[in-house]
Design an enzyme around this catalytic site. Structure first.
Site, PDB file in Angstrom:
ATOM      1  CG  ASP A  73     -16.678  -8.066  -3.333  1.00 19.63           C
ATOM      2  OD1 ASP A  73     -16.298  -7.042  -3.913  1.00 19.63           O
ATOM      3  OD2 ASP A  73     -15.988  -8.643  -2.473  1.00 19.63           O
TER       4      ASP A  73
ATOM      5  CG  ASP B  31       4.431 -20.241 -18.011  1.00 19.76           C
ATOM      6  OD1 ASP B  31       4.454 -19.893 -19.200  1.00 19.76           O
ATOM      7  OD2 ASP B  31       5.345 -20.886 -17.462  1.00 19.76           O
TER       8      ASP B  31
ATOM      9  CE  LYS C  87      13.341 -20.743   8.892  1.00 23.41           C
ATOM     10  NZ  LYS C  87      12.601 -21.778   9.652  1.00 23.41           N
TER      11      LYS C  87
ATOM     12  N   GLY D  27     -16.026 -13.580   1.117  1.00 22.98           N
ATOM     13  CA  GLY D  27     -16.290 -12.266   0.530  1.00 22.98           C
ATOM     14  C   GLY D  27     -15.952 -12.247  -0.939  1.00 22.98           C
TER      15      GLY D  27
ATOM     16  CB  SER E 169      -0.646  -8.197  -0.573  1.00 29.27           C
ATOM     17  OG  SER E 169      -1.423  -8.907   0.371  1.00 29.27           O
TER      18      SER E 169
ATOM     19  N   GLY F 164      -7.278  -2.469  -6.108  1.00 30.11           N
ATOM     20  CA  GLY F 164      -6.190  -1.575  -6.485  1.00 30.11           C
ATOM     21  C   GLY F 164      -4.928  -2.312  -6.873  1.00 30.11           C
TER      22      GLY F 164
ATOM     23  N   GLY G 261      -8.859  -7.313  -2.808  1.00 29.45           N
ATOM     24  CA  GLY G 261      -9.826  -6.727  -1.878  1.00 29.45           C
ATOM     25  C   GLY G 261     -10.711  -5.800  -2.699  1.00 29.45           C
ATOM     26  N   GLY G 262     -10.334  -4.513  -2.726  1.00 28.71           N
ATOM     27  CA  GLY G 262     -11.066  -3.559  -3.562  1.00 28.71           C
ATOM     28  C   GLY G 262     -10.561  -3.502  -4.985  1.00 28.71           C
TER      29      GLY G 262
ATOM     30  CB  SER H  80      -9.329  -2.612   7.512  1.00 34.63           C
ATOM     31  OG  SER H  80      -8.458  -3.152   6.535  1.00 34.63           O
TER      32      SER H  80
ATOM     33  CD  GLN I 263       0.068  -0.207   9.464  1.00 38.29           C
ATOM     34  OE1 GLN I 263       1.177  -0.424   9.909  1.00 38.29           O
ATOM     35  NE2 GLN I 263      -0.766  -1.159   9.104  1.00 38.29           N
TER      36      GLN I 263
ATOM     37  CE1 TYR J  46       5.616   4.031  10.182  1.00 41.51           C
ATOM     38  CE2 TYR J  46       3.494   3.042   9.690  1.00 41.51           C
ATOM     39  CZ  TYR J  46       4.854   2.931   9.822  1.00 41.51           C
ATOM     40  OH  TYR J  46       5.482   1.729   9.599  1.00 41.51           O
TER      41      TYR J  46
ATOM     42  CD  GLU K 101     -13.420 -11.959  -4.413  1.00 46.76           C
ATOM     43  OE1 GLU K 101     -13.411 -10.753  -4.094  1.00 46.76           O
ATOM     44  OE2 GLU K 101     -14.224 -12.437  -5.248  1.00 46.76           O
TER      45      GLU K 101
ATOM     46  CG  ASN L 225       1.589  -4.175   8.343  1.00 48.83           C
ATOM     47  OD1 ASN L 225       2.696  -4.200   8.864  1.00 48.83           O
ATOM     48  ND2 ASN L 225       1.299  -3.403   7.321  1.00 48.83           N
TER      49      ASN L 225
ATOM     50  CE  LYS M  95      -4.421  -1.439   0.414  1.00 54.58           C
ATOM     51  NZ  LYS M  95      -5.542  -0.960  -0.412  1.00 54.58           N
TER      52      LYS M  95
END
Length: 323
Positions: free
Chosen positions: A213, A175, A276, A211, A307, A185, A182-183, A81, A86, A118, A207, A310, A56
């Site tokens: 969608d 390949d 790890k 959920g 992705s 992006g 999620g949304g 969320s 962040q 932050y 996804e 956190n 992000k």
């Protein structure tokens, strides 16, 4: 959809130049154990090792770096969320921009604490009864802030596309590529890079099964809205795709797959024990889908976008004990 001005790969290239020296060029990792199990070459793009722990940062920094002087002085508002929260908070601090972040009351404590750390001013809401998009728009209007949404924004999409651009530059043509959804992006930005750099690569969005969608939208040809899904993949608890992200996904993605929560925890455990890597549930979506398709992927070159990483340590331990 044809009337919507969509970002292009040229925008991804411009974003890459803009974030250079600010975002990490995250490692591409391999695992002999995974390659043997798949009988294929699998490349993990480790965005869990990005600044603030997720991809992000790329989109947030790209978007905020384009602010005018007046926008910088007034400030930014975002809703998330956790990871976009962040990312915007950190990017705003680096660029000297005041940041107000709207976060759900039940957001992971680690993500909320980091956002405040932050420098972001956190405003909370109930994700199950309140509309974060409306609250964000109201805050922007009342205080003269610029709203940067988590996914349906051309500069955010372009920034997210830089991760897969780097993956292809390092790993070469693939390949198949599996990207969390999620949304949209990350997936739509990844699609811009994939179609420009490896047009023959099969691109899959993944996804949570609870959920789906995006899958329903992709297969029906129109955006489907759902209630907030109950899933451990908190970064993918979105209720619908965006206008921009859906248009790109519908045009450029081959299919949308799903993964169950128990598959995500199994992947989290494997990545921690064997590679790890600490990865949050959402970050395991691509790997989970690839594992379920490994018979079909034999002998191929596979990309998996990890992705983010956190996850609250106590929650991580609890999920590992139940994996």
């Amino acid at each position: 959809m044809s009337t919507i001005a969509l970002p292009t790969y040229e925008d991804v290239q411009a974003a890459a130049r803009r974030i250079e020296g600010h975002a990490h060029r995250t490692p591409v990792m391999t695992s002999r154990t995974v390659n043997e199990a798949f009988e294929a070459d699998v490349f993990f793009k480790c965005e869990n090792l990005q600044r603030m722990g997720a991809f992000k940062f790329r989109g947030a920094f790209n978007a905020l770096s384009k602010f005018s002087e007046a926008q910088r002085k007034a400030g930014v508002v975002a809703f998330s969320s956790g990871n976009h929260a962040q990312a915007v908070a950190l990017s705003a601090r680096l660029l000297g921009i005041p940041a107000t972040i709207l976060m759900p009351l039940d957001a992971p404590a680690a993500k909320m604490d980091a956002t405040r750390g932050y420098g972001g001013r956190v405003v909370t809401y109930d994700r199950y009864t309140e509309d974060r998009e409306q609250i964000g728009q109201d805050l922007a209007r009342e205080h003269g802030l610029t709203l940067i949404p988590p996914y349906d924004h051309e500069d955010v999409i372009a920034g997210q596309g830089t991760a897969v651009k780097e993956l292809f530059e390092e790993a070469g043509e693939l390949d198949a590529l599996f990207v969390p959804l999620g949304g949209g992006g990350l997936l739509s930005g990844s699609a811009l890079s994939t179609r420009a750099l490896a047009p023959g690569c099969k691109l899959y969005g993944v996804e949570p099964e609870a959920g789906n969608d995006g899958q329903r939208s992709f297969r029906s040809g129109e955006i489907v809205h759902i209630d907030t899904p109950q899933t451990i993949a908190d970064g993918a608890q979105t209720q619908h795709l965006g206008l921009l992200t859906f248009a790109i996904i519908r045009r450029d993605v081959d299919d949308i797959l799903t993964a169950r929560d128990e598959e995500l925890t199994a992947c989290m455990r494997f990545l921690a024990e064997r590679m790890k890597l600490v990865v949050e549930p959402t970050g395991c979506l691509g790997f989970a889908a690839a594992r379920s398709m490994k018979q079909q992927l034999r002998g191929k070159r596979i990309g998996v976008l990890v992705s983010g990483g956190n996850v609250d340590i106590d929650r991580f331990g609890a999920l590992m004990r139940n994996a």
